[in-house]
Scaffold this active site. Sequence first.
Site: not given
Length: 412
Positions: A244, A247, A311-312, A345, A404
């Site tokens: 991770q 990245h 996220e994960h 991924d 209406h």
Amino acid sequence: MILSAEEARARFLARGLEFDLEVEERVRGILEAVRREGDAALDRISLELDGHRVEEIPRRAWREAYEGLEAELRDALETAKERIEAFYQEELRGGFLKADRDGILGQVVRPLLRVGVYVPGGTAPLLSSLLMSALPARVAGVEEVLVASPPPIHPGILAAAWVAGVDRVFAVGGAQAIAAFAYGTERIPRVDKVVGPGNKYVVAAKRLVYGTVGIDGLFGPTETLIVADGSASPKLLAADLLAQAEHGPDAKPWLLSPDRPLLERVEAELLRQLSHLPRGEIARKALENGGLVHTKDLLEALELANLYAPEHLCLAVADPLPYLGLIQNAGGVFLGEGSPEALGDYIAGPSHVMPTSGTARFQGGLSVRDFLKVIPVVGLRPERVAELARKGALLARAEALEAHARALDLRS
């Protein structure tokens, strides 16, 4: 350094998606220029920022890029395509129409007509991001899938475009690519929705054009949170954190465990593995954004995980399945250290485009649903309309909407 649960809780509560006002102001100028001037602005801005004018990459170049890959990499791309498509075929559900004494009520489900996929460039050619964004759209039945990526486009991205079967590929990046998708130019058609991750300029642009087009979400730096018990391997945990961390320097890798000796062994293993990692300096900076957290027990670790809404979320515990029911907030969940996030991924099946910065509290990962519209259908029988219209008119007058009410009175 190993943090306490209290220190981690304070950091988790303070987090959120941050916006740089200077970036946003610059992006506003780019969006307005593309909206007003179209391709002329696209060329000027792209030449200034990327050193290339905008061009559409012909399909033969995708095919040549695909054929130029090593056979094993071509096979990996095809396998990833098959698994992603198979996963999202399972998600597909049609609408319904039911006829009863009321008449007809139901929903029809329609795919979007045209979608723009943004694929980041930079130091790592994210060919997997093209597959993960374009294939759910294809499975949903989107008529036209366009791709934009900063020039020069890496051959791997072109090969992925060939495998995914997208319709057009444009060499244009950043906020100007999002502007082109949102407003349309002579060369690049306007789309209905823009999807895919990107840098802070791309995120700012997506935020500003939302409403003109749909977007899948606003994605900040990538993040992984691992919850581990004493059964987990320090070597594998360190490897997953570094996967991770590489990245980018703003990535956020976290490990939470009630087993302090395990955390200490992981800390030592991180230092050992970092020394042999090609992107070691990037990963080292990213590790400062996360941390190793000592918790009272696994339940406290999971409580903090839900607070962080990663996220994960990886459950590196001996028997992860019973804990799945306790997970409330996560972009994606990975059960056991044998199912690492790195596999997700690339090739596991679900899209790796997932919510970050705590937005997993209110949205999930990219899916077929992001490319579908649900349209309600109403076709009531006259006698049922008469009965319902009287009650509907009462509600309309309670809201002081007399027109209406009168429209309903004529049918009662």
